[in-house]
Design a protein around this motif. Structure first.
Motif, PDB file in Angstrom:
ATOM      1  N   ASP A 592      28.662  96.511 -73.284  1.00  0.00           N
ATOM      2  CA  ASP A 592      28.636  95.688 -74.490  1.00  0.00           C
ATOM      3  C   ASP A 592      28.990  96.497 -75.731  1.00  0.00           C
ATOM      4  O   ASP A 592      29.854  96.115 -76.511  1.00  0.00           O
ATOM      5  N   GLU A 593      28.307  97.621 -75.891  1.00  0.00           N
ATOM      6  CA  GLU A 593      28.558  98.408 -77.107  1.00  0.00           C
ATOM      7  C   GLU A 593      29.979  98.967 -77.123  1.00  0.00           C
ATOM      8  O   GLU A 593      30.623  99.037 -78.176  1.00  0.00           O
ATOM      9  N   THR A 594      30.474  99.355 -75.949  1.00  0.00           N
ATOM     10  CA  THR A 594      31.815  99.928 -75.880  1.00  0.00           C
ATOM     11  C   THR A 594      32.871  98.900 -76.271  1.00  0.00           C
ATOM     12  O   THR A 594      33.787  99.181 -77.052  1.00  0.00           O
ATOM     13  N   VAL A 595      32.712  97.711 -75.708  1.00  0.00           N
ATOM     14  CA  VAL A 595      33.675  96.650 -75.949  1.00  0.00           C
ATOM     15  C   VAL A 595      33.645  96.208 -77.412  1.00  0.00           C
ATOM     16  O   VAL A 595      34.680  95.936 -78.026  1.00  0.00           O
ATOM     17  N   GLU A 596      32.470  96.177 -77.971  1.00  0.00           N
ATOM     18  CA  GLU A 596      32.360  95.769 -79.370  1.00  0.00           C
ATOM     19  C   GLU A 596      32.950  96.805 -80.309  1.00  0.00           C
ATOM     20  O   GLU A 596      33.540  96.486 -81.319  1.00  0.00           O
ATOM     21  N   ARG A 597      32.752  98.040 -79.935  1.00  0.00           N
ATOM     22  CA  ARG A 597      33.151  99.108 -80.818  1.00  0.00           C
ATOM     23  C   ARG A 597      34.645  99.418 -80.748  1.00  0.00           C
ATOM     24  O   ARG A 597      35.289  99.664 -81.773  1.00  0.00           O
ATOM     25  N   TYR A 598      35.171  99.428 -79.540  1.00  0.00           N
ATOM     26  CA  TYR A 598      36.569  99.858 -79.374  1.00  0.00           C
ATOM     27  C   TYR A 598      37.503  98.743 -78.920  1.00  0.00           C
ATOM     28  O   TYR A 598      38.712  98.854 -79.046  1.00  0.00           O
ATOM     29  N   GLY A 599      36.935  97.721 -78.307  1.00  0.00           N
ATOM     30  CA  GLY A 599      37.768  96.683 -77.712  1.00  0.00           C
ATOM     31  C   GLY A 599      37.982  96.956 -76.229  1.00  0.00           C
ATOM     32  O   GLY A 599      37.988  98.106 -75.800  1.00  0.00           O
ATOM     33  N   VAL A 600      38.121  95.886 -75.457  1.00  0.00           N
ATOM     34  CA  VAL A 600      38.276  96.030 -74.005  1.00  0.00           C
ATOM     35  C   VAL A 600      39.591  96.688 -73.647  1.00  0.00           C
ATOM     36  O   VAL A 600      39.651  97.537 -72.760  1.00  0.00           O
ATOM     37  N   ASP A 601      40.651  96.260 -74.310  1.00  0.00           N
ATOM     38  CA  ASP A 601      41.969  96.798 -73.940  1.00  0.00           C
ATOM     39  C   ASP A 601      41.998  98.304 -74.129  1.00  0.00           C
ATOM     40  O   ASP A 601      42.502  99.032 -73.275  1.00  0.00           O
ATOM     41  N   ALA A 602      41.434  98.768 -75.233  1.00  0.00           N
ATOM     42  CA  ALA A 602      41.406 100.212 -75.481  1.00  0.00           C
ATOM     43  C   ALA A 602      40.590 100.912 -74.405  1.00  0.00           C
ATOM     44  O   ALA A 602      40.986 101.960 -73.884  1.00  0.00           O
ATOM     45  N   MET A 603      39.465 100.322 -74.024  1.00  0.00           N
ATOM     46  CA  MET A 603      38.626 100.918 -72.981  1.00  0.00           C
ATOM     47  C   MET A 603      39.390 101.001 -71.666  1.00  0.00           C
ATOM     48  O   MET A 603      39.389 102.029 -70.998  1.00  0.00           O
ATOM     49  N   ARG A 604      40.021  99.902 -71.305  1.00  0.00           N
ATOM     50  CA  ARG A 604      40.773  99.873 -70.042  1.00  0.00           C
ATOM     51  C   ARG A 604      41.873 100.925 -70.052  1.00  0.00           C
ATOM     52  O   ARG A 604      42.058 101.664 -69.075  1.00  0.00           O
ATOM     53  N   LEU A 605      42.599 100.985 -71.157  1.00  0.00           N
ATOM     54  CA  LEU A 605      43.696 101.946 -71.245  1.00  0.00           C
ATOM     55  C   LEU A 605      43.178 103.374 -71.133  1.00  0.00           C
ATOM     56  O   LEU A 605      43.766 104.210 -70.450  1.00  0.00           O
ATOM     57  N   PHE A 606      42.066 103.639 -71.767  1.00  0.00           N
ATOM     58  CA  PHE A 606      41.515 104.997 -71.705  1.00  0.00           C
ATOM     59  C   PHE A 606      41.092 105.351 -70.274  1.00  0.00           C
ATOM     60  O   PHE A 606      41.379 106.444 -69.783  1.00  0.00           O
TER      61      PHE A 606
END
Length: 823
Positions: A592-606
Motif C-alpha cells: 500500500d505505502e509503496t504504491v501510494e508513494r511511487y505508483g504501481v508502474d514505477a514499482m513494477r518497472l523497478f
RNA sequence: GGGGAAGUGGCGGAACGGUAGACGCAGCCGCCUCAAAAGCGGCCGGGCAAAACUCGUGUGGGUUCAAAUCCCACCUUCCCCA
C-alpha cells in the motif's frame, strides 16, 4: 503545468477499476487462439503483501501480458493456499476463529494484488479452505485409497513440538520443521501416508523430460529420490534364529566387514542381545528414544554398544560383533548395515573408536601392496583378501558377488530409494478432514463419495493442545457407511501440500460441483506452460504435484503430458537492508505505502529492472526513484503529442529525415525486439528491455525539443504505449486512450521489430594489429575484406604498427573487425 | 567433505569468442531560478596536465589471430546435499 504532471494515483486506480469491470483478463475456454498457461505459485493468505511478493507476481504478469499481446489465449489465475497453521496459531493467540481470520486476510491480499496492477482472471479464483474446493481434495484421497496409495500405519515420525503436529520427511529436512525451524522429535504414531514411493522410478526417470526446469531443481529432486542399486542379503546370527538383512551398494567390500551395525529400533534386537549386555543395551537405546534424526546422524558423535551377539558373514564365514548404534536409522534400508571400516568413512570412525579391526580389501589403482590406512579408501579399485574374488576390479566383483549370493539363495539384487512415503496426517484443525470413519465391526471405512464433503465443523475450541476435532462429539460421532452402526470419524486433517498438489487443474474448471474438473477443459489448458516461484519448494510442492499428476494420468483424468509444469522459473529473492523482508527483521515494505508513494508502474518497472529476475535483488530508494523519474519522463515525452500521434499510422514505418530521427526509429524497434526476444527465449531478462525503453524515452525527449513537428516523433509516441504495456500497464492504457483508442491496449497486438528500422547506415570497423585495437573507422555496412583492408591502411596508427613488418594473416569479421597479424 | 552457481567502475548491472562498462543510481559541471527542488544539457574505470600511449572483468596458467566469455588450478561469496 497541470497537463504534463502525471497523476499516477488517479490513473492507476481508474484503470484497475476498468479492467475489473470489463473482465479484461478473462481466459476463454474454447478459443481458436493457441493457449498459454502462466502460473505463479499460489500464496498463503498471511494477511499483508510486501514488495517481495510483488517481485514474484510482476514477472508472471509481464510474461502473461507479453503472451496475450502476441496472440495467445492466456490463462493467468490466482487463488489462496488457505488452510494451514498460521490461522490456527492466530486462533490460539488471539481467540479469532481461523475461518474469518483467513477470509479477511484473503480480502485484504486480493485488494493488494489488484493494487499491483496484475492481470488475473478473478472469475477463476479459488480458496482451498472452502468446502467447494476441499470436497475434491477428499475425493482424490478416496481414489488414492481405492488404489492402495493412501494407507495408515504406525511408524516413527517427525514430530514438531512447536507446531504440535507430525511432518512429512520432506518437511523435516535437516531435522528441523520447514515452517517454524524448530528441531523435530521422533515419535511412534499411527498415521496416514500417500505412497509416493510407488512412483519413485517414474518421478526420477521423467526428470529427463523437464528440459525447461532449472538443472539444480532437477538435481535436488534426483538426490531426494535417491535411487541406488545394490544387493540385499542376510547375515546369520550365531546361536540364534534371527537373520540380519542388509542393503549395500558396495558388495565388493563384503570381505572387509569387521562388525555389524543395527538401529536402536531394530525388530531383532531383543532376540539377539545377550543376557550379559541386556542392561547396557537398554540404557543406550533408552537414551536415544526422543533424539531426532538430525541429532543422531549429525550432531551426536557416532556411537554404539556391543550386543554380545555375533553375525556370520555369509561369504567369508567370518564372525563379527553386532553393535547397536545411533547412526543407523530404522527407516532407511533394512535398519542394519555391514561395517566396512577400511572403505567407509563412518565405519572407519566407528571402528577406531571401538578398537575394531580395519581390514583392507580394495587396493587403489596403481598401488601394489597393502599399506596401513590412516583414512578409509572410498573409491573403487582391485580386490584383495577376498577369497575367489581377489584380483577382480570393484565393478566386476560387484556383479560376480551379486551372482554368487543369488545363486546361493542368500540374497538378491535390489534397488533402494531414499525417498519415503508422504506422511499426510496432521493433528490440527485448519485442514481438510480425512474422509475415513472407524466402525467397531468394519474397522477403517472410507466415506462414500456421495457423502462428501466431510465438512470441517466451525464450532471448535482451539487450544493448541491435541487435535481439536477429537473434542467435537458432533464431528467424531458418525455412522458406519457399511452397517449404519455407530462409528468414530478420523480426526486428523491433511497436510496442506495436498491441496496445492492439484490446484492448477482446478483453475481450469473452478466452479465444477460434479467433479474436480472436466477433462475436456483441462485438456485444453494443461500442462502449465510457465510456472514461476521460489526454489524453496524444490522437493516439496514440486515433487508432490508431479506425483499427483502422474496418478491422475494413470487414472485417465488427464491426458497428454505426464508432467504438469513444462517450464519452471525460479525467482530470486528481494532483500531490503541486506536481508529478506520479514516482520521480525522490521524491514518489511508494504504494498500500500509503496504504491501510494511511487505508483504501481514505477514499482513494477523497478522490480523488473534492477537485476535479472532469477538473481537476488536489493530494494533501494534510489532505484525506485529512478523508475518514478522514467514514468514521468515518458509521460512528459508522450502526452503533449497524443493528438498528433493519433493521426500517424503505426502500421507503416515513417522515413527518417536525419540521423536523430533514424536513431529514434532504431530505439523504438530495438525495444520491441528486446521484449520479444526475452519472452520467446524464456529468459525473461526484462531488465535489458527496460534499458532499451530508457533509450526510447531519451530519444523521444531529445527529438521533441529539437523538432516537435517530426512525423517520426509522432509515430514513436503512438507506438510507445504498446511497447511499454506489459511492464507499465496503467501508463500505457492512459496514453492509448488519450490517442483516441477505445479498446484496452492489452488486447492489442504487440508490434513487430522492423528490420529497416534496425538496419544501420554506418558501422564502426575496428582495426586490430596483433589483437590490439589501433584504429576505428566509420564505413558503410557490407564492405568486403579488400575494402576493409584499404581503409585500415589509410590509418596512420595502423601503418605505424605494421611498419616494415610482414602481414602474416588477416582476420575479417564482416562489418565489425579486421585483425592484422604481423611479425 | 561432496555438488552447483557466481565474482565486471563508487553501486545495481550490460556485453556470453570480436569496440568491456549499454541502461540506471550516486557524484561532478552547466542551463533555468531571487533561491531551492524539479526539469533540461554535459562529464563520469585507473595512470598522465592533456593527447599519444598504457593498465584494467577475483588470482595464476592455458587454448585462440582475438578471452569478461572456453579449459585447468587456486581464492572468495552464496545456495543445495551430507
Amino acid at each position: 503545468m497541470a497537463e504534463t504532471s502525471y497523476d499516477f494515483l488517479a490513473i492507476e486506480r481508474k484503470w484497475q477499476a476498468r479492467w475489473e469491470r470489463d473482465e479484461t483478463y478473462r481466459a476463454v475456454d474454447d478459443d481458436p487462439r493457441p493457449k498459454y498457461y502462466v502460473l505463479e505459485m499460489l500464496p498463503y493468505p498471511s494477511g499483508d503483501l510486501h514488495v517481495g511478493h510483488a517481485k514474484n507476481y510482476t514477472l508472471g504478469d509481464a510474461v502473461a501480458r507479453m503472451m496475450r499481446m502476441q496472440g495467445y489465449d492466456v490463462l493467468h489465475p490466482m487463488g489462496w493456499d488457505a488452510f494451514g497453521l498460521p490461522a490456527e496459531n492466530a486462533a490460539i493467540q488471539r481467540g479469532v476463529h481461523p475461518a474469518p481470520w483467513t477470509e479477511s486476510n484473503i480480502a485484504n491480499m486480493k485488494r493488494q494484488i489488484r493494487l499491483m496492477g496484475t492481470g488475473y482472471d478473478w472469475r477463476r479464483e479459488i480458496a482451498t479452505c472452502f468446502p467447494e474446493y476441499y470436497h475434491w481434495n477428499q475425493w482424490i484421497f478416496l481414489q488414492l485409497y481405492k488404489q492402495g496409495l493412501a494407507y495408515k500405519r504406525e511408524a516413527p515420525v517427525n514430530w514438531c513440538p512447536v507446531d504440535m503436529t507430525v511432518l512429512a520427511n520432506e518437511q523435516a529436512e535437516g531435522g528441523v520443521c520447514w515452517r517454524c525451524g524448530s528441531p523435530v522429535e521422533r515419535r511412534n504414531l499411527s498415521q496416514w501416508f500417500f505412497k509416493i514411493t510407488a512412483y519413485a522410478d517414474r518421478l526420477l526417470d521423467d526428470l529427463a523430460l523437464l528440459e525447461g526446469w532449472p538443472e539444480r531443481i532437477r538435481t535436488m529432486q534426483r538426490n531426494w529420490i535417491g535411487r541406488s542399486e545394490g544387493v540385499t542379503f542376510a547375515f546369520a546370527v550365531e546361536n540364534n534364529d534371527a537373520r540380519l538383512s542388509v542393503f549395500t551398494t558396495r558388495i565388493d567390500t563384503v570381505f572387509g566387514v569387521t562388525y555389524m551395525a543395527i538401529s536402536a529400533e531394530h525388530s531383532a534386537l531383543d532376540a539377539i542381545v545377550t543376557k550379559k549386555h541386556r542392561q547396557s543395551v537398554k540404557e543406550f537405546v533408552d537414551s536415544l528414544k526422543s533424539k531426532s534424526e538430525l541429532e543422531r546422524t549429525s550432531l551426536m558423535e557416532k556411537d554404539g554398544i556391543f550386543t554380545g551377539a555375533y553375525a556370520i558373514n555369509p561369504l567369508s564365514h567370518e564372525r563379527v560383533p553386532i553393535f547397536v548404534t545411533n547412526y543407523v536409522l530404522a527407516e532407511y534400508g533394512t535398519g542394519a548395515v555391514m561395517g566396512v571400516p577400511a572403505h567407509d568413512e563412518r565405519d572407519f570412525e566407528f571402528a577406531r573408536k571401538h578398537g575394531l579391526p580395519i581390514a583392507q580389501v580394495i587396493l587403489p589403482p596403481g598401488t601394489a601392496a597393502e599399506a596401513p590406512l590412516d583414512a578409509p579408501y572410498l573409491d573403487e579399485g582391485r580386490l584383495i583378501a577376498s577369497g575367489d574374488f581377489t584380483g577382480m576390479s570393484s565393478q566386476r566383483a560387484r556383479s560376480a558377488l551379486a551372482d554368487r549370493l543369488v545363486a546361493l539363495g542368500l540374497g538378491e539384487r535390489t534397488v533402494n530409494f531414499k525417498i519415503r512415503d508422504w506422511l499426510i496426517s496432521r493433528q490440527r484443525y485448519w485442514g481438510t478432514p480425512i474422509p475415513i470413519v472407524y466402525c467397531d465391526e468394519h474397522g477403517e471405512t472410507p466415506v462414500p463419495e456421495d457423502e462428501l464433503p466431510v465438512v470441517l465443523p466451525s464450532d471448535v475450541r482451539i487450544t493448541g493442545e491435541g487435535s481439536p476435532l477429537a473434542h467435537v462429539p458432533e464431528f467424531v460421532n458418525a455412522r458406519c457407511p457399511k452397517c449404519g452402526g455407530p462409528a468414530r470419524r478420523e480426526t486428523d486433517t491433511m497436510d496442506t501440500f495436498v491441496e496445492s498438489s492439484w490446484y492448477y487443474l482446478r483453475y481450469c474448471d473452478p466452479r465444477n460441483s460434479a467433479e474436480p474438473w472436466q477433462r475436456r477443459i483441462t485438456n485444453n489448458w494443461m500442462p502449465v506452460d510457465q510456472y514461476i516461484g521460489g526454489a524453496e519448494h524444490a522437493v516439496l510442492h514440486l515433487l508432490y504435484s508431479r506425483f499427483f499428476y502422474k496418478f491422475f494420468h494413470d487414472e485417465g483424468w488427464v491426458s497428454g503430458e505426464t508432467e504438469p509444469f513444462t517450464r519452471l522459473f525460479n525467482q530470486g529473492m528481494l532483500l531490503r537492508f541486506g536481508e529478506k523482508m520479514s516482520k521480525s527483521r522490521g524491514n518489511v515494505l508494504g504494498i500500500d505505502e509503496t504504491v501510494e508513494r511511487y505508483g504501481v508502474d514505477a514499482m513494477r518497472l523497478f522490480l523488473l529492472y534492477a537485476t535479472p529476475p532469477e538473481d537476488t535483488m536489493e530494494w533501494t530508494e534510489e532505484g525506485i526513484n529512478g523508475r518514478v523519474r522514467f514514468v514521468n519522463r515518458a509521460w512528459r515525452a508522450c502526452e503533449p503529442f497524443v493528438e498528433r500521434a493519433a493521426g500517424v499510422s503505426i502500421a507503416e514505418l515513417p522515413s527518417a529525415a536525419d540521423a536523430e530521427e533514424k536513431a529514434l526509429l532504431r530505439a523504438v524497434h530495438a525495444a520491441i525486439k528486446s521484449a520479444i526476444d526475452e519472452t520467446t527465449s524464456r529468459r525473461f531478462h526484462f531488465n535489458t528491455t527496460i534499458a532499451r525503453l530508457d533509450e526510447y524515452v531519451n530519444g523521444l525527449t531529445g527529438l521533441a525539443q529539437r523538432n516537435p513537428e517530426s512525423t517520426v516523433l509522432a509515430y514513436a509516441v503512438h507506438v510507445f504505449p504498446l511497447v511499454v504495456a506489459p511492464f507499465a500497464p496503467h501508463l500505457a492504457e492512459e496514453l492509448w486512450e488519450r490517442m483516441g483508442h477505445r479498446a484496452s491496449i492489452h488486447m492489442e497486438r504487440y508490434p513487430q521489430p522492423d528490420p529497416h528500422a534496425l538496419a544501420v547506415e554506418e558501422i564502426t570497423l575496428v582495426v586490430q594489429v596483433n589483437g590490439k585495437i589501433r584504429a576505428r573507422v566509420q564505413a558503410e555496412p557490407g564492405l568486403n575484406e579488400a575494402t576493409a583492408f584499404e581503409l585500415a591502411m589509410g590509418q596512420p596508427g595502423v601503418v605505424a604498427q605494421i611498419d616494415g613488418k610482414q602481414i602474416r594473416k588477416r582476420i575479417y569479421v564482416p562489418d565489425k573487425l579486421l585483425n592484422l597479424v604481423v611479425s
